[in-house]
Structures are given as C-alpha cells and as structure tokens.
Design an enzyme around this catalytic site. Sequence first.
Site, PDB file in Angstrom:
ATOM      1  N   LYS A  50      -4.471  -9.078   5.446  1.00 46.78           N
ATOM      2  CA  LYS A  50      -3.309  -9.977   5.466  1.00 46.78           C
ATOM      3  C   LYS A  50      -3.489 -11.176   4.551  1.00 46.78           C
ATOM      4  O   LYS A  50      -2.511 -11.816   4.167  1.00 46.78           O
ATOM      5  CB  LYS A  50      -3.024 -10.441   6.891  1.00 46.78           C
ATOM      6  N   TYR A 264       1.592   2.107  19.627  1.00 44.42           N
ATOM      7  CA  TYR A 264       0.851   1.011  18.982  1.00 44.42           C
ATOM      8  C   TYR A 264      -0.213   0.434  19.924  1.00 44.42           C
ATOM      9  O   TYR A 264       0.086   0.073  21.069  1.00 44.42           O
ATOM     10  CB  TYR A 264       1.832  -0.096  18.583  1.00 44.42           C
ATOM     11  N   TYR A 290      -5.604  -0.081  13.845  1.00 42.30           N
ATOM     12  CA  TYR A 290      -5.051   0.266  12.539  1.00 42.30           C
ATOM     13  C   TYR A 290      -5.962   1.254  11.795  1.00 42.30           C
ATOM     14  O   TYR A 290      -5.699   2.454  11.748  1.00 42.30           O
ATOM     15  CB  TYR A 290      -4.842  -1.004  11.689  1.00 42.30           C
TER      16      TYR A 290
HETATM   17  C1  LIG Z   1      -6.383  -4.370  10.191  1.00 40.83           C
HETATM   18  C2  LIG Z   1      -5.010  -4.008   9.758  1.00 40.83           C
HETATM   19  N1  LIG Z   1      -4.856  -2.905   8.996  1.00 40.83           N
HETATM   20  C3  LIG Z   1      -3.623  -2.511   8.592  1.00 40.83           C
HETATM   21  C4  LIG Z   1      -2.492  -3.221   8.945  1.00 40.83           C
HETATM   22  C5  LIG Z   1      -1.157  -2.696   8.532  1.00 40.83           C
HETATM   23  O1  LIG Z   1      -0.525  -3.473   7.575  1.00 40.83           O
HETATM   24  P1  LIG Z   1       1.057  -3.504   7.519  1.00 40.83           P
HETATM   25  O2  LIG Z   1       1.530  -4.229   8.747  1.00 40.83           O
HETATM   26  O3  LIG Z   1       1.351  -4.215   6.262  1.00 40.83           O
HETATM   27  O4  LIG Z   1       1.538  -2.102   7.521  1.00 40.83           O
HETATM   28  C6  LIG Z   1      -2.624  -4.380   9.739  1.00 40.83           C
HETATM   29  C7  LIG Z   1      -1.435  -5.143  10.165  1.00 40.83           C
HETATM   30  O5  LIG Z   1      -1.479  -5.960  11.043  1.00 40.83           O
HETATM   31  C8  LIG Z   1      -3.913  -4.772  10.148  1.00 40.83           C
HETATM   32  O6  LIG Z   1      -4.094  -5.867  10.912  1.00 40.83           O
END
Ligand SMILES: Cc1ncc(COP(=O)(O)O)c(C=O)c1O
Length: 331
Positions: A50, A264, A290
């Site tokens: 981020k 999620y 994620y």
């Molecule tokens: C560790 C991590 N990977 C991937 C993502 C995914 O990114 P995006 O929300 O831009 O799809 C996030 C989003 O919060 C994240 O915290």
Amino acid sequence: MLTINDFPSYKLIPHPTSITKLKRISAHLGGADIYVKRDDTNFLGGGGSKLRKLEFYLGAAFQAGCDTIIAMGAMQSNHARLSAAAALHAGFDCEIILGHKVPRDDPDYLHNGNLLLDRIMGVTIHETDAAADLMALALARKAELEALGKKVYIIPFGGSCALGSLGYVSCAFEIAEQEQQIGVNFDSIVLANGSSGTHAGLLAGCELVGGRAKVIGYNVLKPIADTLPVTRQITQEIFDLLQCEKLVDDNHIYLDDSYLGAGYGIPTDSMREAVRLMAHEEGLFLDPVYSGKAFAGFIADIKQGKFAGQKNLLFMMTGGAPGLYAYQSEF
Ligand SMILES: Cc1ncc(COP(=O)(O)O)c(C=O)c1O
C-alpha cells in the site's frame, strides 16, 4: 499523454524492491522459475504494497493543504496500518475507521496483528460493525473535523482508485527495468486481488510498458462477478487519468476466485499450506488474508499445468505478515 511524474507524490519507498528467485519451491514444482517481488520489504510501518499507492495520496493531500488523513478498512487492515504509518511519517494527523467485516472475535483478531500496531502508533481508531458504510462514516468524520478547523484528506477503501494505482503503474515500469537487469522476461505476474487497485495499476502499467506478461489476480475479497467490473473500471480510469487513449481489453483481465474460500479473511486449508510451504522452503512469510490465498492458488494452478509452457513467473509479495499474529490459532 501525462506521465506518473506529472502527479505530486510524497516519497515513502527509497529504492526498487528486490526480485529474487524461489529456488527451492521452483525445484519442488519442477517447471518454471518462480520469482518474488519483495514489496513486503518496504521500510515504513512494517512494510507492504500500500505504500506505493500512499505516495500519491499523500502527494495530493499536501497539494490540497490538508493536515489530517482518514483511512478505512477491515479490523485487521494492512492498508489502514500503512496509511497511519505513512501519514504520521509525513507529519499528518491520522484517524482510521475499521469495520468488523470478518466474523472473528477471538482476542488475537481483536487486539493483535495490525490492530496492535495501529494502537502503538497512537492514531485515533473508530471501530464499527460489519454493515457500516465506511466511506459515509469517513465523510461524516471529515465534516466534524473540518468544523473544528482541520483540513481532511480521505483515502479511498483499500487505497484503490486510479490516483493511488499509479503506484503500481510505476511498479510495472520498475519490473520492466529489473527484467533487463537480471536478463529475464516474465510470462505472468501473479498477485492477490482485494480492492483491485494493485491489479489495475500493474495491468495498466504492463500495457503501457508494452511487455508480454499476463497479470493474474487471485480474488481474496469478492468473486469474479464483483471484482472484474471494478478492476476494469480502475484500469480504464488510470488510462484516462494519464490522458492516453487506451481502452481496457477484458481479455487481458485474468482473475481466479477458486481459492477465495468462504470469504474475505476466512482461512482456507490451502492458504495455511501455502503460508507454511513458503516459510518452510524459503524462510519467507506470506499473510493469511491476501498473499497466502493467492500463493495457494498459484501453486495449485502450476501443479495442474495451467502455467505450462511458461518459463518465468513473478509472484508479488505484497506484505501483510502482521496479520499472521491475528491468526495465530490457525497455525
Ligand atoms: C497484503 C496485501 N496484499 C494484497 C492486497 C490487495 O491489494 P488491492 O486491495 O489493491 O487489491 C492488500 C490490500 O489490502 C494487502 O493488504
């Protein structure tokens, strides 16, 4: 056409993140060479993807003369943690609005991991329930603070709109340069797709670079029916923001929601195995929400031959390891 440098940004990431080969896992799977891009190693706030988006939001906030940042996310949001760290680092006040989006109320989930770091940073935290409209709450809080004389910048959910996604357009250029340096061309770039801004930025960036890599997102927030239109929209908005005349081609948006599980933040067996495999074979930590689910899908699909004929694959390590402490009971 504009370039990324035409947009104000506030530097948070001092140098390109490294790309390294997963020697043991590649040998284990016996096919392509698998590499990781270590966006988890950015220096600030525990690190993570981020920060690339936040460079542009903070740039915009400075330009607008703001003094306070509001960010939002789930209780264990990496995005909120990094927004807080980046905002404080740059001298802003920061408030975060956290929704109880994941049905967990064990002490680790409520007090450890990202939330612990948020509390240590001492930012104002507003906790709210699953049904709450986080953006509506952010706007209401902005109005309250502005009545007190503050000037507030709201970062969108997940940091995902075109402006922040420029951070991943720039990452695509960084990857293209690194391909030259290490003498490798990636056939696919693989990542977790949550609020879609990372995927959209990389996709737009790869199209602008003219590379041949497919950008493949494993859904971790919502199924394809919800995620595809958002990914398409943000990608198109990036092209529009950059005033280039490109149109998104739906055939270039690769998504796979087979590894999302029950939803999620809800662990899956394959996520637990993927997190353990990466730690045991390579000494690297994925996160449970994620990158763990995305890597689970990635290695399952390699085993099933879905990447057959591809020689070099790049997995985006996007951070989020603090989340492991919130999910300790899963391991
Ligand atoms: C560790 C991590 N990977 C991937 C993502 C995914 O990114 P995006 O929300 O831009 O799809 C996030 C989003 O919060 C994240 O915290």
